[in-house]
Design an enzyme around this catalytic site. Structure first.
Site, mmCIF file in Angstrom:
data_model
loop_
_atom_site.group_PDB
_atom_site.id
_atom_site.type_symbol
_atom_site.label_atom_id
_atom_site.label_comp_id
_atom_site.label_asym_id
_atom_site.label_seq_id
_atom_site.Cartn_x
_atom_site.Cartn_y
_atom_site.Cartn_z
ATOM 1 C CB SER A 183 -1.025 0.018 1.248
ATOM 2 O OG SER A 183 -0.081 -0.294 2.401
ATOM 3 C CG ASN B 89 -4.200 -4.466 12.794
ATOM 4 O OD1 ASN B 89 -3.636 -4.321 11.785
ATOM 5 N ND2 ASN B 89 -4.738 -5.613 13.454
ATOM 6 C CB THR C 245 -39.879 26.318 -10.432
ATOM 7 O OG1 THR C 245 -41.143 26.949 -11.145
ATOM 8 C CG2 THR C 245 -39.887 27.342 -9.230
ATOM 9 C CG HIS C 246 -40.980 22.839 -13.122
ATOM 10 N ND1 HIS C 246 -41.290 21.664 -12.866
ATOM 11 C CD2 HIS C 246 -41.558 23.789 -12.404
ATOM 12 C CE1 HIS C 246 -42.178 21.665 -11.775
ATOM 13 N NE2 HIS C 246 -42.299 22.999 -11.503
ATOM 14 C CB SER D 105 -13.134 25.635 -29.536
ATOM 15 O OG SER D 105 -13.043 24.516 -30.461
ATOM 16 C CE LYS E 285 -18.117 26.439 -27.766
ATOM 17 N NZ LYS E 285 -18.246 25.128 -28.045
ATOM 18 C CG ASN F 245 -15.825 25.819 -24.515
ATOM 19 O OD1 ASN F 245 -16.995 26.346 -24.859
ATOM 20 N ND2 ASN F 245 -14.963 25.300 -25.334
ATOM 21 C CD GLU G 21 -17.935 22.634 -19.779
ATOM 22 O OE1 GLU G 21 -18.188 21.693 -20.620
ATOM 23 O OE2 GLU G 21 -17.341 23.551 -20.025
ATOM 24 C CE1 TYR H 30 -6.368 -3.293 8.908
ATOM 25 C CE2 TYR H 30 -5.547 -5.281 8.782
ATOM 26 C CZ TYR H 30 -5.418 -4.309 8.103
ATOM 27 O OH TYR H 30 -4.910 -3.625 7.126
ATOM 28 C CD GLN I 255 -3.096 -2.404 2.187
ATOM 29 O OE1 GLN I 255 -2.251 -2.641 3.039
ATOM 30 N NE2 GLN I 255 -2.742 -2.991 1.177
ATOM 31 C CE LYS J 97 -4.307 3.115 5.005
ATOM 32 N NZ LYS J 97 -5.237 2.001 4.790
#
Ligand code: ARG
Length: 464
Positions: free
Chosen positions: A24, A111, A156-157, A278, A284, A286, A291, A318, A323, A326
């Site tokens: 690990s 542990n 709304t909507h 772009s 563009k 963006n 996003e 344990y 493990q 993480k």
């Protein structure tokens, strides 16, 4: 090579595949600071309790400091065969100080060690997130104060509903983020019990002082049950849940930025600092950061789901399954920190197009409710009846292809003869938002007061 930490009863070394699945170190090396802090606290306690000699304790403490600086300077050699951060530190300690290193692991197990390390790591991450969420709240409240009276369409909507103020909209997120901080603070409170000294699972016959190590590491108290102490990961689940909810809040805001900055809406502008171009379409701009913030929620929720599945049905105490707690946790915590920082940057950067906002606020007969309210307040009509009459007026305006403000009074009076010129005034978007003075409503006066309240509160709060 036999593992030097547990190879005593083994005649042969591990298969390469076992080594690969078992190691690990590639990710738990991030725990080096916590691991060394835990070891220092443990060694100091062992000395104080007379479990190890003062001389050995001193060598151990010095050796651990050396290791810390070696890792921080990038000089430390990590090897897969040494499995994890705990064995790495101990192996290097042996190289540095010799036999005394072997005394550090008295009355301790990996542990309780790893549970302690992870708790310390998560606690620190919570504190960092708390600070950056406060910063984001401040940015939102400042912008809200500046735009307490800037009218925008409320949806709304995603259909025009009623005009609201931009400041009011921004303060909605301040409320959400305040709850996010509350959830993280709750998680921190419950998390803050020390597993150290629980041993492998059953405690230890040595006369250790768990209160002392707990205190040295900033825990409120030692965890009361050794089996629970080594196998509890609900502190991580709870923190990740709080993170997932916060990430959802950020993604909702990010989505709004994406929508608002689209020229089809054109309500908000981001500067060059927060937009990208772009490679094929020269025109563009963006909103990539928005996003990505929208998408990062997926990773964070994914980490929570992953840990849920790892924990489900796991018997005490344990098991190596733990493990797997993480990577996802580390990733989710740092991903959320980045998403919060990016959102703070965008909030500071974005500017509403006030003219466009006002025009859009009036679209879609958004003040129809104000007309219905006027009928209730002035003609004492029941709201349902007022709703019906207003609906007819909206239909008439739509048939004539006119906005409500352009619809001649005579047209309204043809539907309800008692409507006066005063009713027409209720159709302005500014008057609409100004009238919404109920507690929590969008009136600029409310928004100004709320923004001020938050800024004051954020300024007053103690730094963690
Ligand atoms: N690397 C291990 C983990 O992350 C440390 C604990 C190992 N304990 C054990 N009994 N093998 O969980």
């Amino acid at each position: 090579m036999n593992n030097r930490m547990w190879g005593g009863r083994f005649a042969a070394g591990p298969d390469a595949t076992l080594e690969e699945i078992n190691a690990s170190i590639d990710f738990d090396r991030h725990l080096y600071r916590q691991d060394i802090a835990g070891s220092k606290a443990h060694a100091a306690m062992l000395k104080k309790q007379g479990i190890i000699a003062a001389e050995d304790a001193q060598k151990i403490a010095r050796g651990l400091d050396t290791i810390l600086s070696e890792i921080e300077r990038g000089e430390f050699k990590f090897k897969r065969a040494l499995e994890d951060i705990h064995t790495h530190v101990e192996a290097r300690l042996k190289e540095l100080i010799g036999a005394a290193a072997g005394r550090l692991h008295t009355a301790r197990s990996r542990n309780d060690q790893v549970a302690t390390d992870l708790k310390l790591y998560v606690r620190e991450a919570i504190d960092g997130l708390d600070r950056s969420l406060a910063e984001l709240m401040r940015a939102l409240a400042e912008k809200a104060a500046a735009h307490a009276a800037t009218v925008m369409p409320g949806f709304t909507h995603l259909q025009p509903a009623q005009p609201v103020t931009f400041g009011h909209h921004l303060l909605a997120y301040v409320e959400m983020l305040a709850r996010d901080r509350g959830r993280l603070a709750d998680a921190r409170k419950r998390l803050n019990e020390s597993p150290l000294g629980a041993g492998a699972l059953a405690g230890t016959p040595f006369p250790i002082d768990r209160e002392a190590t707990a205190k040295a590491l900033g825990f409120d108290r030692p965890a009361a049950n050794s089996l629970d102490a080594v196998s509890d990961r609900d502190f991580a689940l709870e923190t990740l849940s709080a993170c997932a909810i916060a990430a959802i809040h950020l993604s909702r805001f990010a989505e709004e930025i994406v929508v608002w900055t689209s020229p089809a809406f054109g309500l908000v502008k981001l500067s060059d600092r927060f937009t990208t171009g772009s490679s094929i379409m020269p025109q563009k701009r963006n909103p990539d950061a928005a996003e990505l913030v929208r998408a990062k929620a997926g990773r964070i929720i994914g980490a929570l789901m992953q840990l849920f599945v790892v924990m489900k049905g796991l018997p005490l105490a344990y098991a190596k399954d733990l493990q797997e707690d993480k990577e996802g946790t580390f990733d989710a915590l740092s991903t959320l920190a980045l998403a919060v920082a990016a959102t703070t940057g965008m909030v500071r950067d974005l500017e509403p197009d006030e003219k466009r906002m006002k025009a859009a606020a009036a679209e879609g007969y958004s003040t129809a409710t104000d007309l219905a309210d006027w009928l209730v307040q002035n003609l004492k009509l029941p709201f349902r009846e007022a709703h019906e009459i207003t609906g007819k007026i909206v239909a008439r305006a739509a048939a004539l292809n006119l906005s409500l403000t352009r619809l001649p009074l005579s047209e309204m009076q043809a539907i309800e003869r008692r409507i006066t010129a005063d009713a027409a005034k209720s159709l302005s978007v500014h008057r609409s938002v100004r009238s919404r003075t109920s507690y929590g409503g969008t009136a600029p006066r409310n928004v100004r007061a709320q923004a001020k309240k938050w800024l004051k509160r954020l300024q007053r709060e103690p730094k963690r």
